[in-house]
Design an enzyme around this catalytic site. Structure first.
Site, PDB file in Angstrom:
ATOM      1  N   ALA A 136      43.569  36.200  41.241  1.00 20.23           N
ATOM      2  CA  ALA A 136      42.305  36.707  40.589  1.00 20.23           C
ATOM      3  C   ALA A 136      43.159  36.988  38.906  1.00 20.23           C
ATOM      4  O   ALA A 136      44.460  37.594  39.193  1.00 20.23           O
ATOM      5  CB  ALA A 136      41.177  37.894  40.677  1.00 20.23           C
ATOM      6  N   PHE A 137      42.443  37.332  38.170  1.00 21.09           N
ATOM      7  CA  PHE A 137      43.147  37.253  36.395  1.00 21.09           C
ATOM      8  C   PHE A 137      43.485  39.464  36.714  1.00 21.09           C
ATOM      9  O   PHE A 137      44.392  38.968  36.214  1.00 21.09           O
ATOM     10  CB  PHE A 137      42.916  37.722  35.311  1.00 21.09           C
ATOM     11  CG  PHE A 137      41.658  38.749  34.792  1.00 21.09           C
ATOM     12  CD1 PHE A 137      39.998  38.977  36.215  1.00 21.09           C
ATOM     13  CD2 PHE A 137      41.843  39.808  34.429  1.00 21.09           C
ATOM     14  CE1 PHE A 137      39.447  40.023  35.585  1.00 21.09           C
ATOM     15  CE2 PHE A 137      41.159  40.928  34.181  1.00 21.09           C
ATOM     16  CZ  PHE A 137      39.701  40.686  34.735  1.00 21.09           C
ATOM     17  N   LYS A 138      43.580  40.097  37.603  1.00 23.02           N
ATOM     18  CA  LYS A 138      43.691  40.686  37.716  1.00 23.02           C
ATOM     19  C   LYS A 138      45.317  41.337  38.327  1.00 23.02           C
ATOM     20  O   LYS A 138      45.859  42.584  38.098  1.00 23.02           O
ATOM     21  CB  LYS A 138      42.545  42.308  38.809  1.00 23.02           C
ATOM     22  CG  LYS A 138      41.643  41.466  38.839  1.00 23.02           C
ATOM     23  CD  LYS A 138      40.954  43.224  38.270  1.00 23.02           C
ATOM     24  CE  LYS A 138      39.188  43.037  38.077  1.00 23.02           C
ATOM     25  NZ  LYS A 138      38.555  42.446  38.269  1.00 23.02           N
ATOM     26  N   ASP A 139      45.362  39.949  38.920  1.00 21.10           N
ATOM     27  CA  ASP A 139      47.357  40.275  38.956  1.00 21.10           C
ATOM     28  C   ASP A 139      47.831  40.032  37.658  1.00 21.10           C
ATOM     29  O   ASP A 139      49.233  40.978  37.526  1.00 21.10           O
ATOM     30  CB  ASP A 139      47.782  38.753  39.771  1.00 21.10           C
ATOM     31  CG  ASP A 139      46.764  38.678  41.223  1.00 21.10           C
ATOM     32  OD1 ASP A 139      47.129  39.535  41.411  1.00 21.10           O
ATOM     33  OD2 ASP A 139      47.119  37.121  41.940  1.00 21.10           O
ATOM     34  N   MET A 174      48.343  44.151  36.665  1.00 30.68           N
ATOM     35  CA  MET A 174      48.757  44.593  38.482  1.00 30.68           C
ATOM     36  C   MET A 174      49.913  44.393  39.255  1.00 30.68           C
ATOM     37  O   MET A 174      50.973  45.443  39.208  1.00 30.68           O
ATOM     38  CB  MET A 174      47.646  44.574  39.436  1.00 30.68           C
ATOM     39  CG  MET A 174      47.317  46.203  40.056  1.00 30.68           C
ATOM     40  SD  MET A 174      47.090  47.308  39.010  1.00 30.68           S
ATOM     41  CE  MET A 174      44.387  47.003  40.195  1.00 30.68           C
TER      42      MET A 174
END
Ligand SMILES: *Cc1c(COP(=O)(O)O)cnc(C)c1O
Length: 463
Positions: free
Chosen positions: A110-113, A116
């Site tokens: 997911a784009f959260k990587d 993060m």
């Protein structure tokens, strides 16, 4: 570079302090006092660079003296090394004038990587320097938790506890949180829903003795460093379509407003973004707010795009602050009103300012499913439900004169049931993810109770 709170009553911090603090002490969110602007030549020069080289040029002006150029460069290099695509954020074409920005090639799909992984590296450098030990606690509806675990697993000086609602995340999401075997990783299945997880998290932060005792740190999407990391792919994608010599539009599947707000920062840095389109699912508080000026909570209806099932869109506060001309007084007032009455009215002037950049739309559950089906039939692309919401809304805002870039925020394999229901076929898991189903899980159940949670954290963290 100095950072100030949207509510105007918290200490001014540098980049590293703002990153370590997360939420400002006055309840506000940190923003740079001034957004650095890149010249047209500087933007043009990004063309042909690797993602990492572009990231260094875009992020560096915000860092001040917090990290040296060498430190930043190595953090960026380490952050994106394990992505499953050499372009990191590749752009594909859906139809003439409409492009899909694939942000799901990171370790948790997911784009959260993107954010993060980078803050994991920056935390590591800062903690090594200070010798401090911290406890990261996060609440997740699914994607943030695994991205945080992946970013902080195995780091010395850090324990990471993730609260997720027991029985309410997909099997892939759960396994991503429960299979890492690093001793500093603790996935906690809380008896309750996502709102309960967030409420217990707040309890921890509001207990100042506990907060100081364990060195509590937050990495949720209001952390400025996360917003900043997301600015990069707005630049790389727009430049590949001709910016700064050509305008672009973006459509962003939106929940907490962090991702699309990064687009607003890119625009203020000089990237010629004409419009940022907010795409919501049936939980359409942001769409209603931009249409009517009334920001009013109604109650979350669970959807097939769960990462956007939200009532309080935290990062919207940053957009409001800018729309009110950088005046913290009206921000404090509307946020008080939200807390006491469940809503507020945006002033005419601020609404007009928001509408100069932001457009919006919503997709119902049926429309989301139909878009997954139609996108596959027309292009062969299998898209996740969040991306489908955005594709549907983007289609309503296409303009032959300006290319549209729609953000694809998760890999379809994270939401196999919804995708299969829509198009009759189960998406394949990328090869490196298949092992998820063979690895043993470590699940710790915890009651929806702050005292129980605190004693569990004190017992589990490394002394
Ligand atoms: C978190 C998330 C979103 C929403 O992003 P915000 O920054 O909260 O607006 C959209 N899609 C997916 C897949 C997500 O994980």
């Amino acid at each position: 570079m100095q950072y100030i709170s949207t509510r105007g009553a918290a200490p001014v911090l540098d980049f590293e302090q703002a990153m370590m603090t997360g939420l400002a002490r006055d309840g506000g969110l940190y923003l740079p006092q001034e957004v650095p602007v890149l010249t047209a030549d500087q933007i043009r020069d990004l063309n042909g660079l690797s993602y990492e080289q572009a990231a260094l040029r875009i992020i560096r002006p915000f860092i001040g003296d917090s990290f040296s150029e060498t430190e930043l460069q190595s953090a960026i290099g380490n952050a994106y090394r394990d992505f499953g695509h050499v372009a990191r954020a590749p752009l594909t074409q859906l139809q003439p004038g409409h492009f899909l920005l694939e942000l799901f090639h990171g370790p948790t799909l997911a784009f959260k990587d993107f954010a993060m992984q980078l803050i994991g590296q920056l935390f590591r450098i800062a903690l090594t320097r200070s010798g401090q030990r911290i406890t990261i606690v996060g609440a997740t509806s699914g994607d943030t938790g695994s991205a945080a675990i992946e970013a902080f697993r195995g780091l010395p000086n850090v324990d990471v506890f993730i609260l997720y609602p027991h029985g309410r995340v997909s099997e892939v999401q759960r396994r991503q949180m429960t299979t890492p075997d690093d001793t500093n990783v603790h996935a906690l299945a809380l008896t309750g829903d996502f709102d309960d997880c967030q409420a217990r998290l707040k309890d921890l932060f509001n207990d100042h003795d506990f907060r100081d005792r364990v060195g509590l740190a937050g990495v949720n999407s209001i952390n400025w460093a996360r917003v900043l990391a997301q600015v990069v792919y707005y630049f790389t994608s727009a430049v590949s379509l001709g910016a700064p010599d050509r305008e672009v539009d973006f459509t962003v599947p939106t929940g907490n407003f962090g991702d699309i707000f990064a687009g607003e920062i890119a625009r203020r840095m000089g990237l010629p973004i004409r419009r940022l389109v907010v795409a919501t699912n049936q939980n359409d508080i942001l769409h209603r707010a931009l249409e009517t000026g009334e920001y009013r909570m109604t109650g979350v209806q669970p959807s097939i795009s769960p990462s956007m099932d939200i009532q309080v869109s935290s990062n919207f506060e940053r957009a409001l602050y800018l729309a009110y001309g950088g005046d913290p007084a009206p921000v404090r007032q509307v946020m008080d009103e939200l807390r006491t009455t469940g809503g507020f009215t945006i002033s005419q002037g601020a609404l007009q300012a928001l509408r100069e950049t932001f457009a919006s739309g919503r997709a119902s559950e049926a429309e989301t499913e139909a878009t997954i089906r139609a996108t596959f039939a027309e292009t062969g692309e299998v898209v996740c439900p969040h991306s489908a919401v955005a594709i549907k809304v983007a289609a309503e805002h296409l303009d032959p004169a300006v290319p549209m870039i729609t953000l694809a925020t998760a890999h379809p394999a994270k939401f196999p049931d919804a995708v299969e229901a829509a198009m009759g076929r189960r998406p394949d898991l990328p090869p490196h993810m298949k092992a998820l189903f063979d690895q043993p899980e470590r699940i710790t159940r915890v009651e929806n109770d702050a005292a129980a949670l605190k004693s569990l954290i004190l017992e589990r963290r490394a002394a």
